[in-house]
Scaffold this motif. Structure first.
Motif, mmCIF file in Angstrom:
data_model
loop_
_atom_site.group_PDB
_atom_site.id
_atom_site.type_symbol
_atom_site.label_atom_id
_atom_site.label_comp_id
_atom_site.label_asym_id
_atom_site.label_seq_id
_atom_site.Cartn_x
_atom_site.Cartn_y
_atom_site.Cartn_z
ATOM 1 N N TRP A 196 4.543 3.375 -2.707
ATOM 2 C CA TRP A 196 4.155 4.770 -3.131
ATOM 3 C C TRP A 196 4.645 6.020 -2.401
ATOM 4 C CZ3 TRP A 196 3.261 3.387 -7.919
ATOM 5 C CH2 TRP A 196 3.282 2.168 -8.386
ATOM 6 N N ALA A 223 -0.964 8.681 -3.087
ATOM 7 C CA ALA A 223 -1.769 8.517 -4.167
ATOM 8 C C ALA A 223 -3.212 9.324 -3.611
ATOM 9 C CB ALA A 223 -2.092 7.556 -2.937
ATOM 10 N N ILE A 253 -7.092 8.905 -4.695
ATOM 11 C CA ILE A 253 -7.808 8.040 -4.464
ATOM 12 C C ILE A 253 -9.639 8.588 -5.323
ATOM 13 C CG2 ILE A 253 -9.542 5.623 -3.960
ATOM 14 C CD1 ILE A 253 -7.074 5.161 -1.972
ATOM 15 N N LEU A 260 -5.381 0.054 -4.753
ATOM 16 C CA LEU A 260 -3.535 -0.459 -5.112
ATOM 17 C C LEU A 260 -4.224 -1.493 -6.500
ATOM 18 C CD1 LEU A 260 -0.398 -1.052 -4.366
ATOM 19 C CD2 LEU A 260 -1.119 -2.693 -3.587
ATOM 20 N N TYR A 304 -0.131 -0.966 0.511
ATOM 21 C CA TYR A 304 0.011 0.115 0.245
ATOM 22 C C TYR A 304 1.604 1.384 0.029
ATOM 23 C CZ TYR A 304 -3.553 -2.757 1.706
ATOM 24 O OH TYR A 304 -5.103 -3.985 1.920
ATOM 25 N N GLY A 323 -4.378 1.438 -9.389
ATOM 26 C CA GLY A 323 -3.523 2.243 -10.125
ATOM 27 C C GLY A 323 -2.556 1.502 -10.723
ATOM 28 N N ALA A 364 -7.167 4.852 -8.997
ATOM 29 C CA ALA A 364 -6.380 5.538 -7.931
ATOM 30 C C ALA A 364 -5.084 5.904 -9.219
ATOM 31 C CB ALA A 364 -6.225 4.688 -7.288
ATOM 32 N N SER A 365 -4.600 7.116 -8.902
ATOM 33 C CA SER A 365 -3.156 7.765 -9.442
ATOM 34 C C SER A 365 -1.841 7.696 -8.457
ATOM 35 C CB SER A 365 -3.435 9.399 -9.551
ATOM 36 O OG SER A 365 -3.942 9.432 -11.170
ATOM 37 N N LEU A 366 -1.572 6.345 -8.870
ATOM 38 C CA LEU A 366 0.151 6.498 -7.746
ATOM 39 C C LEU A 366 1.401 6.869 -7.610
ATOM 40 C CD1 LEU A 366 -1.277 2.234 -7.087
ATOM 41 C CD2 LEU A 366 -2.237 4.763 -5.938
ATOM 42 N N MET A 423 -0.332 4.789 1.124
ATOM 43 C CA MET A 423 -1.761 4.216 1.640
ATOM 44 C C MET A 423 -2.349 3.567 2.490
ATOM 45 S SD MET A 423 -3.675 3.801 -2.401
ATOM 46 C CE MET A 423 -2.669 2.701 -2.488
#
Length: 380
Positions: free
Chosen positions: A234, A237, A239, A366, A186, A369, A212-214, A189
């Protein structure tokens, strides 16, 4: 004489010291059913434990958590250890018959969380809660009450965020939160997700699907020994969730950023609706903003200066400012009130069920992303 609840602390780092400070300042509160006393501490680093005995007096000190759990003087445990250890320690704490306030995220991943939830189900007589202090700010409580009052009307959008800036320095040495093997995949996150999801889940806003953009911007960090190691979690994040609601589904944006330029430690919640809107940020800890709108009327935000108006009353005058250490103490007051038979003044700490639901959201995020797709959230 006030009832005393005896605590053990497993994990004597930053947050363990915050709890110890809150316990030492319990006279700050004016209306509590019980008070905590720390009688035992445990950490694999013996050097961390001396601080507790120095400031709080003689107590059990051990590097083996099993010795602490075998101590009959310990009624409840605060556990603040790396995420990878949650699935081992939390069930052990419950098996020893101790109440538990554990650090988020209650397991490194959904599978570990399921192990913890099974242990909780096997010990229904024990009170278990998850650490999440930010909603105890008075401004956050005002936003929650505003929503509960029905003042929002049909919801347009919700945004919740927890933003740090500490990782913007690429020379900051690697720690366990930047290692997927210890923190979990994660990344940010897992460390910050309970913070942004606590209030939405408490208000019944359960995401149905997420995108999601990670972001991973710092691939390696110094290891503190002259070399470098992979930084494989990451960093940021964002979401975007779709939340079903009786008035129609609405979008909810959740931001967990460890590289947020200029943000030392900012938590915020914004709710926008057709009849009313509300906003609080820890950047302005003594204020909250709200808007009430009627058809054809003006659209004007009002700002109310709250001062020191906590959930659990304290000796501090109302003209003064509420801060992070106050939020920590308020969270602990809520947990201890429940241990003493109370209702946490109507706002208990984050529940295991909320922690489980937040795992479902993070697991879906997750996947979303990594694949670039919208993913349905699968709740336990």
């Amino acid at each position: 004489m006030m009832r005393e609840i005896r605590f053990g602390i497993i994990g004597c780092g930053l947050m363990g010291r915050e709890f110890a400070s809150a316990a030492a300042r319990w006279l700050h509160l004016t209306d509590t059913r019980a008070k905590p006393r720390i009688v035992a501490v445990c950490d694999t680093n013996p050097a961390l434990m001396g601080w507790y005995a120095e400031h709080l007096g003689p107590m059990q000190q051990t590097t083996d958590y099993r010795e602490l759990l075998a101590n009959p003087e310990v009624d409840a445990v605060y556990c603040a250890v790396p995420h990878v250890l949650h699935a081992e320690l939390y069930p052990a704490i419950l098996a020893a018959g101790k109440h538990l306030l554990g650090e988020k995220p209650f397991g490194m991943d959904a599978a570990q969380n399921a192990t913890i939830m099974a242990a909780i189900a096997a010990h229904p007589n024990l009170i278990v809660r998850c650490s999440s202090e930010m909603p105890f700010y008075p401004g956050a409580q005002r936003v929650i009450d505003f929503v509960k009052s029905g003042s929002i009307g049909p919801i347009l959008e919700v945004e919740a965020a927890f933003l740090h800036s500490s990782d913007i320095n690429p020379q900051k040495p690697l720690n366990w939160k930047r290692m997927a093997s210890v923190n979990g995949e994660y990344g940010c996150m897992g460390d910050l997700g309970m913070h942004v999801l606590h209030v939405p889940l408490r208000l019944g806003w359960r995401p149905e699907t997420v995108t999601a953009s990670l972001v991973k911007r710092v691939p390696t960090r110094p290891d503190g020994k002259g070399g470098t190691l992979p930084c494989d979690t990451w960093d940021n994040a964002t979401i975007t969730a779709t939340v079903p609601h009786a008035d129609g589904a609405f979008p909810m944006v959740l931001k967990t950023w460890r590289i947020a330029p200029g943000e030392a430690n900012t938590w915020s919640i914004r709710v926008l609706g057709m009849n009313g809107s509300a906003y609080f940020s820890t950047k302005q800890p003594r204020q909250w903003q709200f808007m009430r709108y009627t058809a054809g009327g003006p659209q004007a935000w009002a700002t109310e200066d709250l001062g020191y108006t906590p959930l659990f009353p304290a000796i501090t005058g109302g003209i003064f400012e509420f801060g992070f250490t106050d939020a920590i103490q308020q969270m602990w007051a809520a947990f201890i009130d429940e241990l003493a038979g109370g209702d946490a003044h109507g706002f208990p700490c984050a529940s295991p069920q909320e922690a489980s639901a937040h795992h479902a959201v993070l697991t879906a995020a997750l996947q979303a992303g990594k694949t670039g797709q919208s993913v349905k959230v699968a709740y336990a």
